[in-house]
Write an enzyme that holds these catalytic residues in place. Structure first.
Site, mmCIF file in Angstrom:
data_model
loop_
_atom_site.group_PDB
_atom_site.id
_atom_site.type_symbol
_atom_site.label_atom_id
_atom_site.label_comp_id
_atom_site.label_asym_id
_atom_site.label_seq_id
_atom_site.Cartn_x
_atom_site.Cartn_y
_atom_site.Cartn_z
ATOM 1 N N CYS A 1 4.313 -2.541 0.335
ATOM 2 C CA CYS A 1 3.077 -2.950 -0.338
ATOM 3 C C CYS A 1 1.856 -2.571 0.497
ATOM 4 C CB CYS A 1 3.107 -4.459 -0.584
ATOM 5 S SG CYS A 1 1.566 -5.089 -1.252
ATOM 6 N N CYS B 1 -0.958 -5.105 0.577
ATOM 7 C CA CYS B 1 -0.696 -6.281 1.423
ATOM 8 C C CYS B 1 -0.831 -5.922 2.902
ATOM 9 C CB CYS B 1 0.722 -6.818 1.220
ATOM 10 S SG CYS B 1 1.280 -6.873 -0.473
ATOM 11 N N ASP B 2 -0.295 -4.781 3.296
ATOM 12 C CA ASP B 2 -0.135 -4.487 4.726
ATOM 13 C C ASP B 2 -0.948 -3.302 5.236
ATOM 14 O OD1 ASP B 2 1.746 -6.553 4.866
ATOM 15 O OD2 ASP B 2 3.334 -5.232 4.151
#
Ligand code: NAP
Length: 323
Positions: A139, A142-143
């Site tokens: 992701c 997200c990261d």
């Protein structure tokens, strides 16, 4: 709350992506008082998407998490109950059906709409497991932040991989897309955007054989690639690996109870959301191996609610007689 007399619902929707929320909106407006169990990560895959440009009704790009908040608010506004329960087991051989949640709560349901969606697929390498959360991710939204000014690899050739690469190219210093074939399956508009990025390279006809890293502190230092045409190996130094090779349907709850297709998706009657178990309907990515779009999931959620309503109405006289 554990009870020997579980609450009895007419229709329970499992899953909180576009399919689940749309089913909830239609079921609530049909006065079925639906209960939607949203799971640990409410909102589904759109929660980890940024710009959404292809959901109709919005002239400008919208944010995936915002769209899901709107869907949830709309479902609640028309009377659906949305609860953060995580379902661990379904018993579909008995009527009413039994739904068991990880909280210990048990719910009886006359009809179930399964909208559990799909989960990211992984490469299934031991080194991938070792570095998950330490440089390996599925992701970018997200990261990606952790790779500011660093170099990363994105694995895959579909829309997800190209979108991840586009997103990461704004953050990382260099992005290398590794794809196992010589052409992308991603849409043309995305391919063209990617081609215009100066810090994106593409390794065609290559697979990731191993993720290389160090132990103290745990972290990725590179990938070992194999050229599928020549068989040659090559080590590439990178700080992060984003795996974007598609999704697998989340069918754990119904495996062995509801017919699945050979590719693992829930089998539905063509043109309908009916499954092999009467009273269980499936909508969205758990049953759709063709389109897999937010808007088609929403459409299937609508169909599931309408079909559940008709199915419940048809058996109402028998239910009343039995009571
Ligand atoms: P996808 O379209 O199934 O693409 C998966 C990609 O990963 C393919 O290029 C595939 O290679 C590759 N792949 C699969 N298994 C692999 C493995 N073990 N090792 C290496 N590569 C592997 O999945 P997706 O990109 O997640 O998209 C899923 C659906 O969501 C699609 O319908 C897509 O259109 C939709 N989607 C839409 C948008 C949008 O409209 N903006 C955004 C994201 C996703 P091959 O090409 O060789 O098969």
């Amino acid at each position: 709350m554990t009870s020997s007399h579980p609450a009895h619902e007419r229709v329970v929707i499992i899953g909180s992506g576009p399919a689940g929320y749309t089913a909830a909106i239609y079921a609530a407006r049909a006065m079925l008082k639906p209960l939607l169990l949203s799971g640990f990560e409410p909102g589904g895959q759109l929660m980890i998407t940024t710009d959404v440009e292809n959901y109709p009704g919005f002239a400008e790009p919208i944010q995936g998490p915002w769209l899901m908040e709107q869907m949830r608010a709309q479902a609640e506004h028309v009377g659906a109950r949305v609860e953060g329960e995580y379902v661990v087991a379904l018993e579909l051989k008995q009527r009413p059906f039994v739904i068991r949640c990880d909280s210990g709560r048990t719910i009886a349901a006359d009809a179930i709409i399964l909208a559990t969606g799909a989960k990211a697929k992984w490469l299934a390498l031991p080194s991938e497991d070792k570095f998950k959360g330490f440089g390996v991710s599925a992701c970018a939204t997200c990261d990606g932040f952790f790779f500011r000014g660093k170099s990363v690899v994105v694995v895959g050739g579909g829309n997800s991989a190209v979108e991840e690469a586009l997103y990461l190219s704004n953050i990382a210093s260099e992005v290398t897309v590794v794809h196992r074939r010589g052409s992308f399956r991603a849409e043309k508009i995305l391919r063209e955007r990617l081609a215009a990025r100066h810090n994106v390279k593409i390794r065609w006809d290559a697979t990731v054989e191993e993720i290389l890293g160090k132990d103290a502190p745990l972290g990725v230092t590179g990938v070992r690639l194999r050229n599928v045409l020549t068989g040659a190996f090559e080590d590439l130094a990178v700080d992060g690996v984003f795996v974007a090779i598609g999704h697998a349907p989340a069918t754990e709850l119904v495996r062995g109870q509801v017919a699945l297709k050979a590719n693992g998706y829930v089998q539905t009657t063509p043109g309908s959301t009916e499954t092999s178990v009467e009273g269980v309907f499936a909508a969205g990515d758990v049953a759709d191996d063709v389109y897999r779009q937010a808007v088609t999931a929403a459409g299937l959620g609508c169909m599931a609610a309408l079909e559940a309503e008709r199915w419940l109405a048809a058996r109402e006289p028998a239910r009343e007689a039995a009571e």
